[in-house]
Scaffold this motif. Structure first.
Motif, PDB file in Angstrom:
ATOM      1  N   GLU A  43      -9.907 -13.215  -3.674  1.00 24.33           N
ATOM      2  CA  GLU A  43      -9.281 -11.933  -3.987  1.00 24.33           C
ATOM      3  C   GLU A  43      -8.162 -12.104  -5.012  1.00 24.33           C
ATOM      4  O   GLU A  43      -8.018 -11.305  -5.937  1.00 24.33           O
ATOM      5  N   ILE A  44      -7.367 -13.157  -4.859  1.00 25.36           N
ATOM      6  CA  ILE A  44      -6.262 -13.403  -5.791  1.00 25.36           C
ATOM      7  C   ILE A  44      -6.797 -13.734  -7.177  1.00 25.36           C
ATOM      8  O   ILE A  44      -6.356 -13.174  -8.187  1.00 25.36           O
ATOM      9  N   VAL A  45      -7.763 -14.638  -7.232  1.00 22.47           N
ATOM     10  CA  VAL A  45      -8.336 -15.039  -8.517  1.00 22.47           C
ATOM     11  C   VAL A  45      -9.046 -13.869  -9.184  1.00 22.47           C
ATOM     12  O   VAL A  45      -9.029 -13.726 -10.410  1.00 22.47           O
ATOM     13  N   GLN A  46      -9.654 -13.007  -8.392  1.00 23.07           N
ATOM     14  CA  GLN A  46     -10.359 -11.851  -8.942  1.00 23.07           C
ATOM     15  C   GLN A  46      -9.396 -10.924  -9.673  1.00 23.07           C
ATOM     16  O   GLN A  46      -9.733 -10.373 -10.732  1.00 23.07           O
ATOM     17  N   VAL A  47      -8.210 -10.718  -9.139  1.00 20.82           N
ATOM     18  CA  VAL A  47      -7.214  -9.876  -9.808  1.00 20.82           C
ATOM     19  C   VAL A  47      -6.880 -10.441 -11.182  1.00 20.82           C
ATOM     20  O   VAL A  47      -6.837  -9.716 -12.184  1.00 20.82           O
ATOM     21  N   LEU A 105       3.012  -6.972 -15.944  1.00 18.68           N
ATOM     22  CA  LEU A 105       3.646  -7.835 -14.943  1.00 18.68           C
ATOM     23  C   LEU A 105       3.827  -7.084 -13.628  1.00 18.68           C
ATOM     24  O   LEU A 105       3.583  -7.630 -12.549  1.00 18.68           O
ATOM     25  N   GLY A 106       4.263  -5.816 -13.719  1.00 18.43           N
ATOM     26  CA  GLY A 106       4.431  -5.017 -12.514  1.00 18.43           C
ATOM     27  C   GLY A 106       3.113  -4.750 -11.821  1.00 18.43           C
ATOM     28  O   GLY A 106       3.039  -4.760 -10.582  1.00 18.43           O
ATOM     29  N   TYR A 107       2.054  -4.528 -12.608  1.00 18.26           N
ATOM     30  CA  TYR A 107       0.735  -4.288 -12.027  1.00 18.26           C
ATOM     31  C   TYR A 107       0.237  -5.523 -11.284  1.00 18.26           C
ATOM     32  O   TYR A 107      -0.322  -5.421 -10.184  1.00 18.26           O
ATOM     33  N   ILE A 108       0.436  -6.706 -11.887  1.00 17.23           N
ATOM     34  CA  ILE A 108       0.019  -7.953 -11.231  1.00 17.23           C
ATOM     35  C   ILE A 108       0.719  -8.093  -9.888  1.00 17.23           C
ATOM     36  O   ILE A 108       0.099  -8.388  -8.861  1.00 17.23           O
ATOM     37  N   GLN A 109       2.045  -7.895  -9.894  1.00 15.81           N
ATOM     38  CA  GLN A 109       2.828  -8.043  -8.665  1.00 15.81           C
ATOM     39  C   GLN A 109       2.349  -7.063  -7.590  1.00 15.81           C
ATOM     40  O   GLN A 109       2.075  -7.449  -6.448  1.00 15.81           O
ATOM     41  N   LYS A 110       2.229  -5.801  -7.955  1.00 17.60           N
ATOM     42  CA  LYS A 110       1.864  -4.775  -6.977  1.00 17.60           C
ATOM     43  C   LYS A 110       0.448  -4.974  -6.456  1.00 17.60           C
ATOM     44  O   LYS A 110       0.196  -4.854  -5.245  1.00 17.60           O
ATOM     45  N   THR A 111      -0.493  -5.296  -7.351  1.00 19.64           N
ATOM     46  CA  THR A 111      -1.885  -5.457  -6.938  1.00 19.64           C
ATOM     47  C   THR A 111      -2.059  -6.651  -6.008  1.00 19.64           C
ATOM     48  O   THR A 111      -2.755  -6.568  -4.988  1.00 19.64           O
ATOM     49  N   LEU A 112      -1.425  -7.770  -6.343  1.00 22.15           N
ATOM     50  CA  LEU A 112      -1.536  -8.956  -5.488  1.00 22.15           C
ATOM     51  C   LEU A 112      -0.907  -8.704  -4.125  1.00 22.15           C
ATOM     52  O   LEU A 112      -1.460  -9.100  -3.096  1.00 22.15           O
ATOM     53  N   GLU A 113       0.242  -8.049  -4.095  1.00 27.30           N
ATOM     54  CA  GLU A 113       0.881  -7.749  -2.810  1.00 27.30           C
ATOM     55  C   GLU A 113      -0.014  -6.857  -1.962  1.00 27.30           C
ATOM     56  O   GLU A 113      -0.151  -7.072  -0.747  1.00 27.30           O
ATOM     57  N   THR A 114      -0.637  -5.870  -2.590  1.00 26.19           N
ATOM     58  CA  THR A 114      -1.518  -4.956  -1.853  1.00 26.19           C
ATOM     59  C   THR A 114      -2.741  -5.684  -1.315  1.00 26.19           C
ATOM     60  O   THR A 114      -3.123  -5.512  -0.144  1.00 26.19           O
ATOM     61  N   LYS A 115      -3.370  -6.498  -2.173  1.00 27.38           N
ATOM     62  CA  LYS A 115      -4.570  -7.243  -1.754  1.00 27.38           C
ATOM     63  C   LYS A 115      -4.257  -8.141  -0.564  1.00 27.38           C
ATOM     64  O   LYS A 115      -4.992  -8.172   0.437  1.00 27.38           O
ATOM     65  N   VAL A 116      -3.174  -8.907  -0.683  1.00 22.63           N
ATOM     66  CA  VAL A 116      -2.832  -9.863   0.373  1.00 22.63           C
ATOM     67  C   VAL A 116      -2.480  -9.136   1.661  1.00 22.63           C
ATOM     68  O   VAL A 116      -2.887  -9.539   2.758  1.00 22.63           O
ATOM     69  N   TYR A 117      -1.719  -8.047   1.550  1.00 24.97           N
ATOM     70  CA  TYR A 117      -1.328  -7.298   2.749  1.00 24.97           C
ATOM     71  C   TYR A 117      -2.543  -6.741   3.477  1.00 24.97           C
ATOM     72  O   TYR A 117      -2.652  -6.835   4.697  1.00 24.97           O
TER      73      TYR A 117
END
Length: 472
Positions: A43-47, A105-117
């Motif tokens: 999931e992380i790599v996919q983002v 940069l903000g999109y990366i941060q928000k998307t990864l946090e959402t995916k992981v959560y």
């Protein structure tokens, strides 16, 4: 009891995402800390892959048991509570530069946090998160590859009043897989009528079947009204299920080098990969291991100017390493196939035009009639624009295409447009040729532009150890 331990684990180790441009001089640093869970790495790599970011280095670590003696009391409890998954990536954009755009940069941060959560909150991560988009019908096909295949498929869909809004087709080892999203031409929505779907399915099945032996299954199809899996991952799954990793010819020197070895002292299997570097390489290898139900506990990824090195310590989802030579061989073959699916040799053709019904059928017909075969394609429709990318070869599969053929393709596809100023760039065999043409006036109010580029020219490995350098 397991659910309670999982909740405790999430409270002790909440997800954390760090995006930092100051940690490395030439790349953006991204770190993701989370509870370890199957598929979280993918999931992380996919983002990162979907943002077309290039991973120059990566470090993966989990499994607190790595640091514990096997006889440690309460080892199972501490492994559960301390089983933290840490990934670190050094990424650049497609120009090899840091990511400086604040919005990205903000999109990366928000998307990864959402995916992981979300993944940490799920009881099981057996499948990617389903989408609620029910506005299109998804068609999945696999079968024998042959020249003109995409042209025939798009012609059938046009005749049936289906508008192609997105599609991808991959070919590898004489096999083809495609995922096509369509809507009804009259309504603009998904096609859900069972009789019409049945007719479309039968016609497309016959196209995929071609002239192959009737007794040999060579085409499969699945129709859905929702998108549940990432398209790139789905294409990998389809070709893996179709056993495209089974080779029918000798290997060539340009193919990736994959080894699978035992690490008996730590109860891991070690996978190493050396190959030409390219975009989305990390996604393809992690996707393959995940879909084969292996978990990456530790890993290192290092890339140089052209070459890439990946090393993974893996176990099966049941917690055991690979135990047989036959399975080791299968993992090697499947990883090689996963790497090769995006490395088709050929010439890239990009067509950008105003979207209208049937334009894909017209473009692919012109490519077919000029003796070219489509080896890979990405079809995109957005905001009334059509952006289609094709990797083409001659009908024998050779990546070098006659420039006169390219000139003819340009002229004929250019005739689909209306305005002037279209250009085409052809690169191949260490030469470059710029061709341009004026587009004739047509009744269609469209503007079409093109670009060709040579892809994936092979090189041998030299002094691979020079790639192992620290980030500075």
């Amino acid at each position: 009891m397991d659910d309670e331990f999982a909740k405790l684990n999430r409270r002790i180790n909440p997800p954390r995402v760090i995006v930092d441009n100051g940690a490395c001089g030439h790349a953006t640093f991204i770190q993701v800390d989370s509870v370890s869970k199957h598929e979280i790495l993918l999931e992380i790599v996919q983002v990162l892959s979907d943002l077309n970011l290039n991973v120059t280095k990566a470090y993966i670590s989990s499994d607190a048991g790595w640091f514990m003696d096997a006889k440690t009391p309460w080892k199972g409890f501490f492994k559960l509570v301390l089983h933290i998954f840490i990934t670190m990536f050094y990424v650049t954009d497609n120009r090899g530069k840091k990511i400086t755009d604040e919005e990205t940069l903000g999109y990366i941060q928000k998307t990864l946090e959402t995916k992981v959560y979300i993944l940490n909150s799920m009881k099981s991560s057996a499948n990617l998160i389903p989408s609620k988009d029910h506005t299109s019908t998804t068609i999945e096909l696999t079968g024998n590859d042959r020249p003109g295949l995409l042209s025939e498929l798009s012609a059938v869909l046009t005749d049936m009043g289906c508008n192609v809004i997105n599609a991808e087709i991959w070919t590898h080892n004489a096999r083809a897989a495609t995922v096509i999203h369509i809507t009804d031409r009259s309504t603009g929505h998904a096609i859900e009528d069972p009789d019409r779907l049945s007719t479309i399915k039968e016609l497309l099945f016959n196209v995929m079947k071609g002239d192959s032996d009737f007794k040999t299954p060579s085409a499969r199809m699945f129709v859905s009204t929702s998108r549940e899996t990432h398209t790139g991952r789905r294409l990998h799954q389809m070709l893996l299920a179709d056993r495209d990793f089974e080779r029918h010819n000798d290997k060539c020197s340009m193919e990736p080098h994959v080894t699978v070895l035992d690490c008996s002292d730590r109860d891991y299997t070690v996978v190493t990969i050396r190959c030409l570097d390219r975009p989305k390489l990390l996604f393809d290898t992690v996707c393959c291991l995940t879909d084969m139900e292996y978990v990456v506990f530790h890993g290192t990824v290092i890339t140089g100017r052209l070459e890439a090195y990946q090393e993974y310590y893996i176990r099966h989802v049941d917690g055991f390493p690979i135990s047989s030579e036959a399975e080791q061989q299968r993992v090697m073959e499947c990883l090689e196939a996963a790497i090769e699916r995006r490395t088709t040799q050929g010439v890239e053709l990009e067509v950008i035009t105003e979207d209208r019904f049937g334009v894909l059928s017209e473009i692919t017909r012109i490519i077919r009639e000029n003796g070219l075969s489509i080896k890979r394609a990405e079809i995109r429709r957005n905001g009334g624009k059509a952006n289609d990318r094709f990797i083409v070869s001659d009908v024998m599969g050779n990546g070098v295409v006659d420039p006169k053929t390219m000139e003819m393709v340009q002229k004929e596809i250019g005739g689909l447009g209306e305005e002037e100023g279209c250009g085409m760039k052809v690169e191949g065999n260490n030469s470059s040729l710029l061709l341009s043409t004026k587009l004739p006036k047509e009744k269609h109010e469209t503007r079409t532009s093109f670009s060709f580029g040579n892809l994936f020219k092979g090189r041998n490995f030299h002094n691979f150890n020079k790639l192992i350098k620290s980030c500075s």
